[in-house]
Motif scaffolding. Structure first.
Motif, mmCIF file in Angstrom:
data_model
loop_
_atom_site.group_PDB
_atom_site.id
_atom_site.type_symbol
_atom_site.label_atom_id
_atom_site.label_comp_id
_atom_site.label_asym_id
_atom_site.label_seq_id
_atom_site.Cartn_x
_atom_site.Cartn_y
_atom_site.Cartn_z
ATOM 1 N N LEU A 49 -4.465 -1.949 -2.428
ATOM 2 C CA LEU A 49 -5.098 -1.105 -3.290
ATOM 3 C C LEU A 49 -5.904 -0.248 -2.611
ATOM 4 O O LEU A 49 -5.986 1.056 -2.826
ATOM 5 N N TYR A 57 -7.987 5.973 -10.151
ATOM 6 C CA TYR A 57 -7.664 4.988 -9.432
ATOM 7 C C TYR A 57 -7.872 5.421 -7.883
ATOM 8 O O TYR A 57 -8.559 4.568 -7.035
ATOM 9 N N VAL A 113 -11.351 3.426 -5.996
ATOM 10 C CA VAL A 113 -10.981 2.694 -4.963
ATOM 11 C C VAL A 113 -11.690 3.210 -3.704
ATOM 12 O O VAL A 113 -12.291 2.408 -2.685
ATOM 13 N N PHE A 135 2.116 1.711 -3.814
ATOM 14 C CA PHE A 135 0.946 2.282 -4.486
ATOM 15 C C PHE A 135 0.728 3.668 -4.096
ATOM 16 O O PHE A 135 0.465 4.466 -5.089
ATOM 17 N N SER A 174 0.937 -1.196 -0.314
ATOM 18 C CA SER A 174 0.064 0.019 -0.217
ATOM 19 C C SER A 174 0.832 1.388 -0.087
ATOM 20 O O SER A 174 0.478 2.268 -0.730
#
Length: 293
Positions: free
Chosen positions: A171, A133, A137, A111, A108
């Protein structure tokens, strides 16, 4: 003039009208009474909250005529085959929970850094991708994302249930951490970028060695709060049959019918894990502040 020296002496002694200042009140000695009173009130409030919670649980159990069997919790949940602790449901579930949380935390952060870099330093396509994104999410429930990755993406890529849960958690938490990191980077004065460029330093060096360490120091408490949230969200991996702590607790309840004892024990375990991470966060924050002092 005869009166002028006396006036000059008087002005020099008093400092003149423009130089006159109000005398500061005498400093009061430091008193520990207000701090001690706050500590006592805080301890009293905490004790009352725990008493109210315990009273709520006990009254609820009394209303349902629940028969407490705490003496069976250890043999059922903390003892495995052959009487060994290392093969108990608790130990197996705890190991998997810690594995999911640790790997998901690292991914994480990766990301989050990537999405932050695309959002702040990328071109239009990279910026639009990062925004899509983060928005997608953050606005879809985590359980739905776990099901989507497990039932749609995992068969195509050949992923296991454990890998699907780790990717979904990474994610999900990475999107929140990205917004936190972006706020931290934007809080750094723009003049530091300009000063680095005037010295001939490349942008990647400025971002990695100057801007990002300061931003992480500012947003470290918020990032670690996301880590606490990640530990709790790892329990959703039980929805796709990942045998972590929550699923092991559910299996123990189904085999012993001790729902309140097992779930209260599981809640206490999650509480201890989150408190341990919070304590580590405080120690790390103190060390960083000492290093930057």
């Amino acid at each position: 003039m005869p009166g002028q020296p006396n006036q000059i002496n008087q002005v020099s002694q008093t400092g003149g009208p423009a130089a006159q200042t109000t005398a500061a009140p005498p400093a009061r000695p430091f008193s520990r009474k207000p701090a001690a009173r706050r500590v006592m009130l805080s301890a009293l409030a905490t004790a009352l909250c725990w008493y109210a919670l315990l009273e709520l649980v006990l009254r609820g159990a009394d209303q349902t005529a629940y028969f407490w069997q705490w003496y069976r919790v250890w043999p059922a949940f903390f003892t495995g085959e052959g009487g060994g602790f290392l093969s108990s449901p608790f130990w197996l579930g705890l190991k998997l929970t810690l594995l999911i949380s640790a790997v998901s935390m690292l991914l994480s952060v990766a990301f989050a850094v990537l999405a932050t870099a695309m959002r702040l330093a990328g071109g239009p396509v990279a910026r639009a991708t990062a925004i899509a994104y983060v928005q997608c999410v953050r606005n879809i429930p985590l359980l739905v994302q776990i099901f989507f990755i497990y039932f749609v993406v995992a068969p195509w890529l050949g992923l296991s249930a454990l890998s699907s849960a780790i990717i979904a958690l990474s994610l999900f938490e990475g999107a929140y951490m990205s917004e936190i990191l972006r706020a931290g980077v934007l809080s750094i004065p723009r003049g530091q970028w300009e000063a680095s460029r005037s010295l001939g330093l490349p942008d990647w060096f400025t971002a990695g060695k100057i801007i990002l360490p300061q931003a992480v120091r500012h947003v470290l408490p918020a990032l670690l709060n996301q880590g606490v949230s990640l530990i709790k969200d790892s329990s959703l991996a039980s929805a796709i049959a990942v045998a972590e702590l929550t699923l092991q607790s559910r299996l123990a309840v189904s085999s012993t019918f001790m729902s309140l004892e097992i779930w209260l024990t599981t809640a206490a375990i999650y509480l201890l894990l989150c408190l341990a991470l919070t304590g580590l966060a405080r120690l790390l924050a103190l060390r960083l502040n000492r290093g930057w002092a």
